[in-house]
Motif scaffolding. Structure first.
Motif, PDB file in Angstrom:
ATOM      1  N   SER A   2     -45.142  11.619 -23.167  1.00  0.00           N
ATOM      2  CA  SER A   2     -46.357  11.100 -22.573  1.00  0.00           C
ATOM      3  C   SER A   2     -46.776   9.797 -23.252  1.00  0.00           C
ATOM      4  O   SER A   2     -46.541   9.594 -24.443  1.00  0.00           O
ATOM      5  CB  SER A   2     -47.479  12.134 -22.691  1.00  0.00           C
ATOM      6  N   GLN A  62     -47.799  17.416 -22.653  1.00  0.00           N
ATOM      7  CA  GLN A  62     -47.357  17.301 -21.267  1.00  0.00           C
ATOM      8  C   GLN A  62     -48.339  16.435 -20.478  1.00  0.00           C
ATOM      9  O   GLN A  62     -49.551  16.692 -20.490  1.00  0.00           O
ATOM     10  CB  GLN A  62     -47.252  18.683 -20.625  1.00  0.00           C
ATOM     11  N   PRO A  63     -47.839  15.379 -19.817  1.00  0.00           N
ATOM     12  CA  PRO A  63     -48.739  14.474 -19.084  1.00  0.00           C
ATOM     13  C   PRO A  63     -49.337  15.153 -17.860  1.00  0.00           C
ATOM     14  O   PRO A  63     -48.774  16.100 -17.299  1.00  0.00           O
ATOM     15  CB  PRO A  63     -47.806  13.328 -18.681  1.00  0.00           C
TER      16      PRO A  63
END
Length: 515
Positions: free
Chosen positions: A399, A491-492
């Motif tokens: 990310s 986690q994006p």
């Protein structure tokens, strides 16, 4: 305070007798340091894979070397041995792995490196001062500082060897000149193949030390010839053998130089690093206020030399990064041996020891807890490799908002797929002139030119590549070149389209790239 020349000669041990550790009176401080060292290696003994950023990348390469030697080569890579510098882990771990697992061999290498660092620092103070006061504590404080905690395995091993090489130089410098040249050449060769920066630390220290001891032009010329001859030979060898980087990279990040003393103590937690840095500064103020520490002439020369080099040193030197920050733990290991120490009372000494022990144990406890937490993450990503097709290609991404260092040990975990799934991962270290592993000819299009691009690609770079933007060459056609994408760390919220998630872990997600 500065010790007088006569006092310096008597206490610095320039003309001391034979170096026999058994001759030194056993001290309670050495027992305490031994107990602290035992506590400090608990993190290494308690996990199979230490959660160090570069360590996992090196571990993947060790698997490749062992697999190739056992007749199980990965077709995406070629083994290409040469007389390169920085080969310590590549030369030692595969040999040890004939008797134990690769993971155990790598941890044994790390344990030996840590032992060399601590014992070398103590031996240097015993040689110079005849007693142990500070060096063991300083070495243990530095043992999990940022450059070592990154997992720079060759550098840590080489640093330990360099400390012992300095001990032997000081001991034999007054002996037969030819023997000194032979001994110096031996350590020069060992350090050359261990790590070039460790060789530089050795050269800088003995150079500054000799400068403080010059008594005439003839002696200075003789010492200069003894020190420089192996370096000239090594330079000529590098130029002729192709062991030097083809495109030297010299980059200065001056803003970080003032910040590193506060950021250097912990690789995972900035707040903890600053707190430990402030605590060390407080310990030094306490020692200074009580007039415990004194400077000898060698201490002034060595300290000044390291400071000048630190201010001038680029952050990126040739293919490596963060070169200047490595000088901080190095001076922590070396300078205490050359300081005079006068404890005004047992109470003051106990307070100083308590502060040092607290700093050491707090950092070790933090490291142990993080490494323990990562055991499940490494086991989970190894399990994910069973979902991959053999001989597949894998891209690693992260990310754009991945700014915390707590997830950094996951950055190179997908490189282990080169062993577990016979996969190709371009972020496996294959630096020219540094590692004996190369990408095969069929994978030459994935060559990485800038060492910083070995880090996981950002999501914004993936989107830019899809839109035809400027990105590293190995990312330009990622949708067609790669079979799988690992996103590591945070986690994006949004990811590129045409990805099918196959597995989601706490610190990574695995996606199949839809063709």
């Amino acid at each position: 305070m500065m010790a007088s020349d006569g006092d310096s000669q008597n206490r610095v041990g320039v003309r001391g007798g034979p170096f026999m550790p058994g001759e030194f009176i056993f001290q309670r401080s050495l027992l305490l340091v031994g107990l602290l060292l035992a506590a400090s290696v608990v993190p290494v003994l308690s996990v199979e894979t230490p959660a160090m950023i570069d360590y996992v990348n090196h571990l993947a390469r060790m698997h490749l070397l062992v697999d190739a030697a056992a007749g199980r080569p990965n077709p995406a890579y070629e083994i290409d041995w040469g007389l390169y510098p920085n080969l310590a882990v590549d030369l030692i771990v595969p040999v040890v792995a004939r008797f134990v697992s690769v993971e155990t061999a790598a941890r044994l290498f790390l344990l030996v490196s840590q032992t060399l660092v601590v014992s070398g620092a103590i031996a240097l103070e015993l040689k110079v001062r005849g007693r142990h006061h500070l060096s063991g504590f300083a070495a243990l404080i530095a043992l999990y500082s940022l450059p070592f905690l990154w997992g720079l395995m060759n550098w840590e091993f080489g640093c330990g060897v360099a400390l012992w090489a300095i001990v032997f130089w000081i001991h034999f410098r007054e002996g037969p000149w030819l023997f000194l040249v032979v001994l110096h050449t031996f350590f020069f060769i060992v350090l050359f193949f261990a790590h070039l920066f460790a060789l530089g630390i050795y050269g800088l220290t003995i150079g500054c030390y000799e400068a403080s001891q010059i008594r005439g032009y003839r002696q200075a010329a003789r010492t200069f010839v003894a020190m420089v001859s192996p370096a000239v030979a090594a330079y000529l060898f590098l130029m002729g053998s192709g062991g030097a980087p083809e495109q030297p990279v010299l980059t200065w990040w001056f803003g970080l130089k003032l910040m590193w003393p506060l950021l250097v103590m912990n690789c995972y937690n900035i707040a903890l690093s600053i707190a430990l840095g402030v605590s060390i500064a407080g310990l030094l103020v306490f020692l200074g206020y009580n007039r415990i520490l004194g400077l000898t002439r060698p201490a002034v020369f060595i300290g000044s030399g390291f400071l000048i080099v630190y201010l001038l040193m680029p952050a990126r030197l040739f293919g490596g990064a963060y070169a200047d920050v490595r000088l901080i733990p190095a001076i922590m290991l070396i300078l205490p041996a050359f300081l005079t120490v006068h404890w005004p009372s047992a109470a003051v000494r106990s307070v100083a020891a308590l502060l040092a022990v607290s700093i050491i144990l707090i950092n070790v406890t933090n490291v142990a807890s993080i490494w323990s937490a990562y055991r499940s993450d490494y086991a989970e990503i190894i399990a994910s490799f069973r979902l991959l097709r053999a001989n597949s290609t894998i891209l690693v991404a992260r990310s754009d908002v991945e700014v915390g260092r707590i997830n950094a040990p996951m950055f190179y975990a997908p490189t282990l797929a080169v062993h577990y799934a016979a996969a190709f991962v371009p972020s496996l270290y294959t630096l020219s002139g540094q590692q004996p592993v190369r990408k095969s000819t069929s994978k030459s299009a994935f060559e990485i030119e800038d060492a910083l691009d070995y880090l996981p690609t950002t999501i914004s770079q993936l989107n830019s590549a899809s839109a035809g933007g400027t990105v590293p060459s190995h990312v330009r056609a990622w949708r067609t070149d790669y079979d799988y994408l690992y996103i590591v760390g945070e986690q994006p919220a949004s990811i590129p389209d045409r990805l099918t998630r196959m597995m989601h872990g706490r610190r990574f997600s695995l996606y199949a790239i839809d063709k």
